[in-house]
Design a protein around this motif. Structure first.
Motif, PDB file in Angstrom:
ATOM      1  N   ILE A  17       5.925   5.918  -3.216  1.00  0.00           N
ATOM      2  CA  ILE A  17       6.047   4.475  -2.867  1.00  0.00           C
ATOM      3  C   ILE A  17       6.290   4.562  -1.199  1.00  0.00           C
ATOM      4  CG2 ILE A  17       7.874   2.476  -2.702  1.00  0.00           C
ATOM      5  CD1 ILE A  17       8.517   3.079  -5.434  1.00  0.00           C
ATOM      6  N   THR A  18       7.070   5.336  -0.606  1.00  0.00           N
ATOM      7  CA  THR A  18       7.126   5.514   0.936  1.00  0.00           C
ATOM      8  C   THR A  18       5.765   6.001   1.409  1.00  0.00           C
ATOM      9  OG1 THR A  18       7.906   7.624   0.655  1.00  0.00           O
ATOM     10  CG2 THR A  18       9.729   6.010   0.725  1.00  0.00           C
ATOM     11  N   LEU A  19       4.866   6.853   0.725  1.00  0.00           N
ATOM     12  CA  LEU A  19       3.759   7.317   1.250  1.00  0.00           C
ATOM     13  C   LEU A  19       2.888   6.086   1.116  1.00  0.00           C
ATOM     14  CD1 LEU A  19       1.852   9.350   2.520  1.00  0.00           C
ATOM     15  CD2 LEU A  19       1.393  10.008   0.155  1.00  0.00           C
ATOM     16  N   ARG A  25       0.746   0.309   6.223  1.00  0.00           N
ATOM     17  CA  ARG A  25       1.149   0.177   7.503  1.00  0.00           C
ATOM     18  C   ARG A  25       0.163   0.750   8.584  1.00  0.00           C
ATOM     19  NH1 ARG A  25       4.345   2.551  11.601  1.00  0.00           N
ATOM     20  NH2 ARG A  25       5.477   1.114  12.828  1.00  0.00           N
ATOM     21  N   SER A  26      -0.211   2.063   8.392  1.00  0.00           N
ATOM     22  CA  SER A  26      -1.072   2.809   8.998  1.00  0.00           C
ATOM     23  C   SER A  26      -2.576   1.892   9.206  1.00  0.00           C
ATOM     24  CB  SER A  26      -1.317   4.150   8.907  1.00  0.00           C
ATOM     25  OG  SER A  26      -2.288   4.820   9.528  1.00  0.00           O
ATOM     26  N   ALA A  27      -2.984   1.370   8.031  1.00  0.00           N
ATOM     27  CA  ALA A  27      -4.222   0.967   7.869  1.00  0.00           C
ATOM     28  C   ALA A  27      -4.184  -0.520   8.616  1.00  0.00           C
ATOM     29  CB  ALA A  27      -4.556   0.526   6.423  1.00  0.00           C
ATOM     30  N   GLY A  28      -2.935  -1.145   8.560  1.00  0.00           N
ATOM     31  CA  GLY A  28      -3.012  -2.310   9.340  1.00  0.00           C
ATOM     32  C   GLY A  28      -3.025  -2.182  10.972  1.00  0.00           C
ATOM     33  N   PHE A  29      -2.536  -1.239  11.452  1.00  0.00           N
ATOM     34  CA  PHE A  29      -2.350  -0.914  12.963  1.00  0.00           C
ATOM     35  C   PHE A  29      -3.638  -0.469  13.221  1.00  0.00           C
ATOM     36  CE2 PHE A  29       2.101  -0.900  12.876  1.00  0.00           C
ATOM     37  CZ  PHE A  29       2.372  -1.703  13.743  1.00  0.00           C
ATOM     38  N   ALA A  30      -4.171   0.399  12.139  1.00  0.00           N
ATOM     39  CA  ALA A  30      -5.889   0.804  12.498  1.00  0.00           C
ATOM     40  C   ALA A  30      -6.735  -0.206  12.602  1.00  0.00           C
ATOM     41  CB  ALA A  30      -6.239   1.859  11.377  1.00  0.00           C
ATOM     42  N   TYR A  81      16.241  12.182   6.454  1.00  0.00           N
ATOM     43  CA  TYR A  81      16.548  10.575   6.894  1.00  0.00           C
ATOM     44  C   TYR A  81      16.359   9.977   5.964  1.00  0.00           C
ATOM     45  CZ  TYR A  81      11.628  11.691   8.656  1.00  0.00           C
ATOM     46  OH  TYR A  81      10.389  12.288   8.637  1.00  0.00           O
ATOM     47  N   PRO A  82      17.228   8.695   6.123  1.00  0.00           N
ATOM     48  CA  PRO A  82      16.974   7.731   4.993  1.00  0.00           C
ATOM     49  C   PRO A  82      15.691   6.891   4.985  1.00  0.00           C
ATOM     50  CG  PRO A  82      18.482   7.028   6.624  1.00  0.00           C
ATOM     51  CD  PRO A  82      17.863   8.159   7.011  1.00  0.00           C
ATOM     52  N   VAL A  83      15.377   6.111   4.060  1.00  0.00           N
ATOM     53  CA  VAL A  83      14.392   5.255   3.675  1.00  0.00           C
ATOM     54  C   VAL A  83      14.405   3.961   4.713  1.00  0.00           C
ATOM     55  CG1 VAL A  83      15.246   3.617   1.902  1.00  0.00           C
ATOM     56  CG2 VAL A  83      12.805   4.357   2.027  1.00  0.00           C
ATOM     57  N   GLU A  84      15.562   3.702   5.215  1.00  0.00           N
ATOM     58  CA  GLU A  84      15.789   2.622   6.236  1.00  0.00           C
ATOM     59  C   GLU A  84      14.914   2.670   7.513  1.00  0.00           C
ATOM     60  OE1 GLU A  84      18.947   2.279   3.278  1.00  0.00           O
ATOM     61  OE2 GLU A  84      17.862   4.115   4.381  1.00  0.00           O
ATOM     62  N   VAL A  85      14.461   4.028   7.716  1.00  0.00           N
ATOM     63  CA  VAL A  85      13.461   4.237   9.084  1.00  0.00           C
ATOM     64  C   VAL A  85      12.290   3.296   8.737  1.00  0.00           C
ATOM     65  CG1 VAL A  85      14.646   6.532   9.341  1.00  0.00           C
ATOM     66  CG2 VAL A  85      12.407   6.365   8.103  1.00  0.00           C
ATOM     67  N   LEU A  86      11.980   3.281   7.506  1.00  0.00           N
ATOM     68  CA  LEU A  86      10.679   2.394   7.466  1.00  0.00           C
ATOM     69  C   LEU A  86      10.722   0.918   7.397  1.00  0.00           C
ATOM     70  CD1 LEU A  86       9.013   4.512   4.348  1.00  0.00           C
ATOM     71  CD2 LEU A  86       8.877   4.897   7.017  1.00  0.00           C
ATOM     72  N   LYS A  87      12.092   0.621   7.385  1.00  0.00           N
ATOM     73  CA  LYS A  87      12.382  -1.002   7.622  1.00  0.00           C
ATOM     74  C   LYS A  87      11.420  -1.601   8.425  1.00  0.00           C
ATOM     75  CE  LYS A  87      15.703  -4.334   8.160  1.00  0.00           C
ATOM     76  NZ  LYS A  87      17.153  -4.771   8.674  1.00  0.00           N
ATOM     77  N   PRO A  88      10.509  -2.568   8.017  1.00  0.00           N
ATOM     78  CA  PRO A  88       9.725  -3.297   8.895  1.00  0.00           C
ATOM     79  C   PRO A  88      10.271  -4.363   9.462  1.00  0.00           C
ATOM     80  CG  PRO A  88       9.405  -4.002   6.634  1.00  0.00           C
ATOM     81  CD  PRO A  88      10.515  -2.882   6.661  1.00  0.00           C
ATOM     82  N   ARG A 203      16.933   4.551  17.280  1.00  0.00           N
ATOM     83  CA  ARG A 203      17.184   4.070  15.816  1.00  0.00           C
ATOM     84  C   ARG A 203      17.241   4.955  14.732  1.00  0.00           C
ATOM     85  NH1 ARG A 203      17.187  -0.524  13.123  1.00  0.00           N
ATOM     86  NH2 ARG A 203      17.118  -2.049  14.810  1.00  0.00           N
ATOM     87  N   PHE A 204      16.048   5.819  14.752  1.00  0.00           N
ATOM     88  CA  PHE A 204      15.879   6.814  13.734  1.00  0.00           C
ATOM     89  C   PHE A 204      17.024   7.776  13.860  1.00  0.00           C
ATOM     90  CE2 PHE A 204      11.380   5.802  14.440  1.00  0.00           C
ATOM     91  CZ  PHE A 204      11.258   4.654  13.754  1.00  0.00           C
ATOM     92  N   MET A 205      17.438   8.413  15.013  1.00  0.00           N
ATOM     93  CA  MET A 205      18.499   9.339  15.158  1.00  0.00           C
ATOM     94  C   MET A 205      19.562   8.847  14.636  1.00  0.00           C
ATOM     95  SD  MET A 205      18.513  12.291  16.053  1.00  0.00           S
ATOM     96  CE  MET A 205      17.091  12.728  17.195  1.00  0.00           C
TER      97      MET A 205
END
Length: 356
Positions: A17-19, A25-30, A81-88, A203-205
């Motif tokens: 799910i995270t991958l 997300r990467s495809a969107g920025f690309a 690190y927690p999944v919250e690092v991916l919060k959009p 934020r991530f730290m």
């Protein structure tokens, strides 16, 4: 990226799910990245360098991007690190900013064509007065350099477009190295982040070390103010405007000093001073860490990118950076026990100040 997705790699269910989210997300920025050359061509008639578009180089880049995002998802699954690092951010906020980035792209393209790297408005001029000469420029040809509120608002989005949505994952490369030394929640620890910009790595730290105190330092008042706004939900954060090469702190104050994407934008002697200052303010046995661009000795596959980057963007100190390994500067300053990781176009280093 299609080739990367077709690679026969076994991915545990908890990582999928995270991958999957990170790849989307990467495809969107690309996709946003691929639109910018069109606007530049309309603006200036300039075409993107053919070197960056050669198929084998694109395949290699997307393969390494996939590996980085996979590593990032594994770190989340392992609890580093927690999944919250991916919060959009909200979709509305994201896409309302994009027209401003397109408009700024017009100005960037014009500066690149004119080779204009000292183009500032009154807001930037006002903040520039007491800043060092090396900082008084339009890095990346971006409007306002690092010295306007609008620049601070657009910067993180622009960086993610540049790196196809991988900038956050590259920033997080430092966290697993630190976790090997400080595996807990940060209780009793005091960190210093220098050149913190808008606070993205902060934020991530903070998510990885919720109970650590972090002092956040940057030269730019607008970027530091943006960091305060971005990090308003966290406690135990101090914000200080200052230079990494002349830290306003007493000796042996911090347990960990670190930076992200800072050193490649500094003259060689300033890099040395920044490391010496970090050594000075660290406690005995404390750690010094950094995330930054790959250097010449780190890669053969991306030599073309290291050569092309300062051509496409105003990065006057980048070539010198690529030719002077940070590992050597850390050792010369007295650090020991070096640990290293790398992913896509970035590397992370962690070293210790000797114990007394």
């Amino acid at each position: 990226m299609v080739e990367a997705l077709s690679m026969k790699i076994k991915i545990p269910y908890q990582d999928k799910i995270t991958l999957g989210y990170s790849l989307a997300r990467s495809a969107g920025f690309a996709a946003q990245q691929w639109t910018l050359p069109l606007f530049e061509f309309i603006t200036t008639g300039a075409k993107k360098s053919h070197k960056a578009l050669e198929p084998h180089k694109l395949r290699l880049a997307y393969r390494e991007l996939f590996r980085l995002l996979k590593k990032d998802s594994e770190n989340i699954a392992q609890g580093i690190y927690p999944v919250e690092v991916l919060k959009p951010e909200t979709v509305a906020r994201h896409f309302m900013r994009y027209p401003r980035i397109i408009y700024d792209g017009y100005s960037i393209a014009k500066r690149r064509k004119d080779k204009s790297a000292h183009d500032f408005d009154a807001e930037a001029e006002n903040f520039m007065k007491d800043l060092p000469e090396y900082y008084q420029r339009n890095f990346h040809f971006q409007t306002g350099g690092y010295l306007t509120r609008e620049s601070a608002e657009l910067y993180e989005h622009q960086v993610e477009i540049l790196f196809s949505g991988s900038a956050d994952a590259m920033r997080r490369l430092i966290i697993p190295l630190v976790k090997q030394v400080h595996p807990g929640d940060g209780t009793g620890l005091h960190f210093l982040e220098v050149g913190a910009g808008t606070g993205r790595l902060t934020r991530f730290m903070k998510l990885a070390y919720p109970k650590a105190k972090i002092t956040v330092l940057d030269l730019s008042y607008p970027y530091l103010k943006k960091a305060q706004d971005n990090l308003h939900e966290f406690d135990r954060l101090d914000f200080v405007q200052g230079a990494a090469e002349d830290l306003p702190f007493q000796d042996a104050k911090f347990d960990f000093v670190y930076s992200c994407f800072l050193f490649h934008e500094l003259p060689h002697e300033i890099r040395r001073q920044v490391i010496r200052e970090g050594f000075r303010v660290l406690k005995a046995g404390g750690c010094y860490g950094l995330v930054d661009s790959l250097q010449a000795e780190d890669t053969h596959d991306f030599e073309w990118a290291l050569e092309q980057f300062p051509v496409d963007f105003h990065e006057p100190f980048y070539k010198n950076y690529t030719q002077n390994p940070m590992e050597g500067l850390l050792a010369a300053a007295g650090f020991e026990g070096l640990h290293k990781d790398q992913g896509f176009f970035a590397k992370a280093l962690l070293a210790r100040k000797p114990s007394e």
